[in-house]
Write an enzyme that holds these catalytic residues in place. Structure first.
Site, short mmCIF file in Angstrom:
data_model
loop_
_atom_site.label_atom_id
_atom_site.label_comp_id
_atom_site.label_asym_id
_atom_site.label_seq_id
_atom_site.Cartn_x
_atom_site.Cartn_y
_atom_site.Cartn_z
N CYS A 197 -1.68 37.96 9.76
CA CYS A 197 -1.02 37.80 8.55
C CYS A 197 -0.05 38.97 8.04
O CYS A 197 -0.37 40.16 8.24
CB CYS A 197 -2.23 37.45 7.36
SG CYS A 197 -1.27 37.39 6.00
N CYS A 199 -10.49 39.07 5.13
CA CYS A 199 -9.79 38.04 5.42
C CYS A 199 -10.01 38.01 7.00
O CYS A 199 -9.55 38.53 7.69
CB CYS A 199 -8.36 37.96 4.99
SG CYS A 199 -7.39 36.79 5.52
N LYS A 233 3.79 15.73 -3.39
CA LYS A 233 2.42 16.30 -2.86
C LYS A 233 1.50 15.40 -3.06
O LYS A 233 0.76 14.90 -2.30
CB LYS A 233 2.30 17.41 -3.93
CG LYS A 233 0.82 17.65 -4.24
CD LYS A 233 0.30 18.43 -5.70
CE LYS A 233 -1.17 18.26 -5.79
NZ LYS A 233 -1.51 19.11 -7.10
#
Length: 244
Positions: A235, A229, A152
């Protein structure tokens, strides 16, 4: 009597987007369209900490790596001012080496695990000065050879500071991309591997910049704001319970 076929162990290999859950009520998933909507939806929200740090002039690989270490398990609202404070005292490996672990610890006390992070940062500075000629190489393997530095931080620092096409998967990137159904992976490491095979390279660095504020303010860990959203129509809402 014929023998039963042997049972296969469940695969740990992350699946591709084409295997995402089918939802008759959803539009086909289009990553370009999704990211365009996300990009528009996060206008007005604070930028992810390391990108904000770069905007303020802290663009070296060393500064970015230090900032990412500070951000581990710490809110951006805490890690960003702490990074700015620390870097105001030492912006180079040599300056950080001279600062010493105790002084570093005193400067970064608001972040979580400040004492081990201080030791990590100082050790990186010392090794960079004594073994690497005073400058961090733009090499992911070298960065990850430092204790406390994983994919990361290595990828995000290289992406921002060096312009390398790298994907950085934090908790927001892992949660959101799996919730979309774009990838299906159990761990951030598996999500990284899946994204590297599916996400267009043009979005590799940008993904973290987009999904950190999106994950903090819209696609939250609990009770995500699905009703407002911008990507709800595509989604798959994998694992979503009690959305707002």
């Amino acid at each position: 009597m014929p023998r039963a076929a042997p049972r296969r162990a469940p695969s740990s290999t992350p699946r591709a987007p084409s295997e995402a859950p089918v939802r008759a009520d959803k539009e086909p998933f289009d990553i370009e369209g999704v990211l365009a909507r996300v990009r528009e939806s996060i206008r007005g929200f604070a930028d992810a900490a390391m990108f904000e740090l770069a905007a303020r002039g802290h663009t070296s690989l060393f500064e970015q790596l230090v900032a990412c270490i500070l951000s581990i398990r710490t809110l951006d609202e805490v890690s960003l001012p702490v990074a700015l404070k620390l870097l105001s005292h030492a912006r180079t490996p040599e300056a950080m080496r001279r600062l010493g672990p105790e002084r570093i610890d005193a400067l970064i006390r608001p972040v979580t695990f400040h004492e081990p992070k201080a030791g990590t940062i100082h050790a990186i500075a010392v090794r960079t000065v004594e073994e690497l000629g005073g400058e961090l190489p733009a090499d992911a393997e070298v960065l990850q050879s430092f204790k406390g530095v994983g994919p990361k931080c290595a990828h995000l620092a290289l992406g921002i500071a060096c312009g390398q096409e790298r994907i950085s998967v934090d908790i927001h990137v892992h949660r959101v991309t799996n919730r979309w159904g774009y990838v299906q992976a159990r761990t951030p490491e598996q999500t990284l591997a899946a994204l590297e095979t599916t996400l267009p390279r043009a979005h590799w660095v940008e993904l973290n910049r987009l999904l950190v504020p999106f994950g903090k303010h819209v696609c939250t860990g609990t009770r995500p704001k699905c009703s407002t959203c911008p990507v709800l129509s595509m989604c798959r809402q994998v694992g979503v319970r009690n959305p707002r």
